[in-house]
Design an enzyme around this catalytic site. Structure first.
Site, short mmCIF file in Angstrom:
data_model
loop_
_atom_site.label_atom_id
_atom_site.label_comp_id
_atom_site.label_asym_id
_atom_site.label_seq_id
_atom_site.Cartn_x
_atom_site.Cartn_y
_atom_site.Cartn_z
N GLU B 67 5.36 10.35 -12.98
CA GLU B 67 6.55 10.43 -13.97
C GLU B 67 7.34 9.09 -14.10
OE1 GLU B 67 5.77 12.40 -11.39
OE2 GLU B 67 5.70 14.19 -12.18
N HIS B 136 12.55 22.66 -7.72
CA HIS B 136 12.19 23.05 -9.29
C HIS B 136 13.46 23.83 -9.62
CE1 HIS B 136 8.67 22.53 -7.22
NE2 HIS B 136 7.87 22.18 -8.37
#
Ligand SMILES: Cc1ncc(C[n+]2csc(CCOP(=O)(O)OP(=O)(O)O)c2C)c(N)n1
Lengths: 320, 334
Positions: B67, B136
């Site tokens: 990321e 998440h």
């Protein structure tokens, strides 16, 4: 490019190394006299790396730089007066007083910016390389960073992206043996940092970073590979910083003898010896004088410029 | 503003995002996508779908799982003249990329005195409700809204998902677009034309006399559902969706609270230091303060990580029934 036997490049290399040296000596002095604030990281002793590397670049090529970035900025062609103005907190500085030493950039000459975050510029360089590739351009990106940067996640992610996408990026590690006080022998298990290239499937070389010709040759090869679409290379240049890490450094982690040994390998003095026949004493002296004069002129111009204005402080938070 | 006369069709929120991406990429060849599994896989939530077949692997670019590297590459590409759109699979993973978002993308324009711009978009699915648990399911909008140099968008409808994304792509600044993962399958009218919305324009979704409900993301539809129920009991609520948290369009909120005298602020994120604290302060600092007949009320997620078990997950964030109760309480007591 022959920096030793060819008078044109020899002069340019010598003049630029002296300019970096004189510029940093000048800011060191201004700082010591309380005329410049903030902090800064000097690259005195490391001048051969940016000079050798940037001589391998053409107009339109990009660099990303580090907290120790004065040399990269100058070698890529930045104006000394705007650099000095930035460090002296003037409106006419490259960043209008908002960036200072650690964020200095000259977008016009392809310098995408110094960085206060260790390894922050590495993935950015990969992205600039990606932009070049997607536009079908021929430009190359050189990403400068120190030995300390190669243990950051950003470094690994950026190098891997450039490798898997064959991006036109040259990763230039200025191995000056310390990340602040952390010596390379305590920070790595590999012998040479260039060995890390193998982990990404790209070539890695180690060169004498106090020899602009050696740096130039390695970077020029890497640039040629990059332009040919063959992807990135890691070039490790072995060098040394004479001064402390920044302004608060007491040098407790290294000995006077060690510093002395490296000062004897001064990249500029060595280079002058090697180009003595090519340039001659007079020309060498002229380079020294010109560098000093350029820096003095930059200080004069910067001092005469208006201070950065707090009235426009909130400008440029967002682009219009 | 989206004109009433505009041609619309019914699309899902995910399709609306995809249509915006396709139209932006068709209109401007500098626009490209990068992210994990955005290519053949079609995106973790299916948002990019078949785009790789239409635009090729160069422009719908699958990345390794990295990321920080992805966002850094977008920053560099934006600096070098492209218009990258990053998809981060779950907004939680922006934590990996925070340096590039906060210290690089957000600050470069300012640090360089305006000499360079970073026109990039970061899209990330946000929020709870899928049983994906604590790593998440977060709602991190306040992190980003706190950083000068970033713009923050939370589309609550399919139409906004499209038009706000188009605006984000056109914007010369780094824009974080937080798409709610529960909304991806919801459908609604979406304009056909590639006309961007204006960032910094709140939507008044409903007008009522008794209280003003401000809600973001998936809470907008829950607030509207609650407002319908409240209406059957004779309580009329306004529902205002800021749409962009930064820049914030505070005026419609202030004006409405001046009218109703009551404000109920609803967010999915935990209460402490959340974005609704900012809205509360904004109301408190405004002329609406003198018109308040009740203390400003906040209905927020609990200060807990999002749990796995469905009954716990539901209990952790406001549901429509909670909004009904909080609103009725506010009106009844004050
Ligand atoms: C992410 C991050 N961690 C730590 C620092 C503090 N810091 C600034 S420079 C530096 C040492 C960097 O060493 P190296 O990369 O070898 O570069 P050099 O200073 O030797 O040129 C450290 C630890 C920082 N600026 N950024």
């Amino acid at each position: 490019m022959d920096l030793i036997g060819d008078a044109g490049p020899a002069r340019e290399a010598l003049l630029t190394m002296w300019t970096i040296r004189r510029f940093e000596e000048a800011v060191d002095d201004l700082f010591a006299r309380g005329l410049m604030h903030g902090t800064m990281h000097l690259s005195i002793g490391q001048e051969a790396v940016p000079v050798g590397a940037c001589l391998a670049l053409s107009e339109g090529d990009y660099i990303t730089s580090t907290h120790r970035g004065h040399g990269h900025c100058i070698a890529k062609g930045a104006r000394l007066d705007e650099m000095m103005a930035e460090l002296l907190a003037k409106e006419t500085g490259y960043c209008r007083g908002r960036g200072g030493s650690m964020h200095i950039a000259d977008v016009a000459t392809g310098n995408l910016g110094a960085n206060g975050i260790v390894a922050g510029g590495v993935p950015i360089a990969a992205g600039a390389g990606l932009a070049v590739r997607m536009r079908g351009g021929q430009e190359v990106v050189v990403s400068f960073f120190g030995d300390g940067a190669v243990n950051e996640g950003a470094w690994h992610e950026g190098v891997n992206l450039a490798a898997v996408w064959d991006l036109p990026v040259v990763f230039v590690c200025e191995n000056n043996h310390y990340g602040m006080s952390m010596s390379v022998s305590r920070a790595f298990r590999v012998k040479q940092l260039s060995e890390r290239a193998a982990a990404y499937g790209i070539p890695g070389v180690t060169v004498d970073g106090n020899d602009p010709q050696a740096v130039h040759d390695a970077v020029a090869d890497a640039v040629a590979r990059a332009r040919a679409g063959e992807g990135p290379t890691l070039v490790e240049a072995m060098t040394y910083r004479w001064k402390g890490h920044s302004k608060s450094d007491k040098n407790l982690y290294r000995t006077r003898e060690e510093i002395e040994q490296w000062r004897e390998r001064d990249p500029i003095a060595r280079f002058e010896q090697r180009v003595a026949n090519t340039l001659g004493d007079q020309e060498i002296q002229a380079c020294r004088d010109e560098a000093r004069e350029r820096v003095r002129a930059a200080i004069r111009a910067a001092n005469a410029a208006p201070d950065a204005s707090a009235e426009s402080l909130t400008e440029a938070v967002y682009a219009k | 503003m989206t004109a009433v006369a505009e041609q619309t069709r019914t699309l899902t929120y995910a399709e609306a995002v995809r249509e915006a991406l396709a139209q932006a990429m068709t209109a401007d060849e500098r626009v490209f996508l990068l992210g994990e599994d955005v290519g053949t896989y079609g995106g973790a939530f299916g948002v990019t779908g078949d785009l790789v077949h239409r635009f090729g692997e160069e422009r719908i670019r699958d990345t390794p799982i990295s990321e920080l590297g992805i966002v850094g590459a977008a920053v560099g590409a934006a600096l070098a003249g492209m218009r990258p759109v990053v998809e981060i699979q779950f907004s939680d993973f922006t934590a990996q990329a925070m340096d590039q978002i906060v210290n690089q993308a957000a600050k470069i324009h300012f640090m360089l005195g305006g000499a360079a711009t970073v026109p990039m978009v970061l899209r990330a699915p946000t929020g709870s409700g899928t049983g994906a648990a604590a790593q998440h399911s977060q709602s991190l909008e306040a992190w980003f809204a706190h950083v000068p140099g970033l713009k923050v968008v939370m589309p609550a409808t399919p139409a906004d998902a499209k038009t706000l994304l188009l605006a984000a792509i056109e914007d010369p600044n780094p824009v974080i677009v937080l798409e709610h993962k529960l909304l991806y399958k919801q459908s609604g009218p979406v304009p056909e034309a590639a006309t961007p919305a204006r960032l910094g324009e709140a939507a008044v979704r409903r007008t009522g006399a008794d209280l003003t409900i401000v809600a973001t993301g998936v809470m907008v539809s829950r607030a509207l559902e609650a407002a319908e129920q409240l209406a059957t009991d004779g309580v009329e609520a306004s529902v205002i969706d800021p749409r962009t948290l930064k820049p914030l369009d505070a005026q419609p909120i202030v004006d409405d609270v001046i009218r109703t005298g009551r404000a109920l602020l609803v967010q999915e994120a935990p209460k402490t230091a959340g974005f609704m604290a900012e809205i509360a302060a904004t109301i408190g600092e405004s002329p609406a303060f003198g018109h308040l007949r009740a203390p400003i009320a906040r209905l927020c997620g609990l200060d807990v990580p999002i749990p796995y078990a469905p009954q716990l997950e539901r209990a952790a964030v406001p549901q429509a029934g909670d909004i009904v109760r909080a609103a009725a309480d506010l009106v009844r007591r004050w």
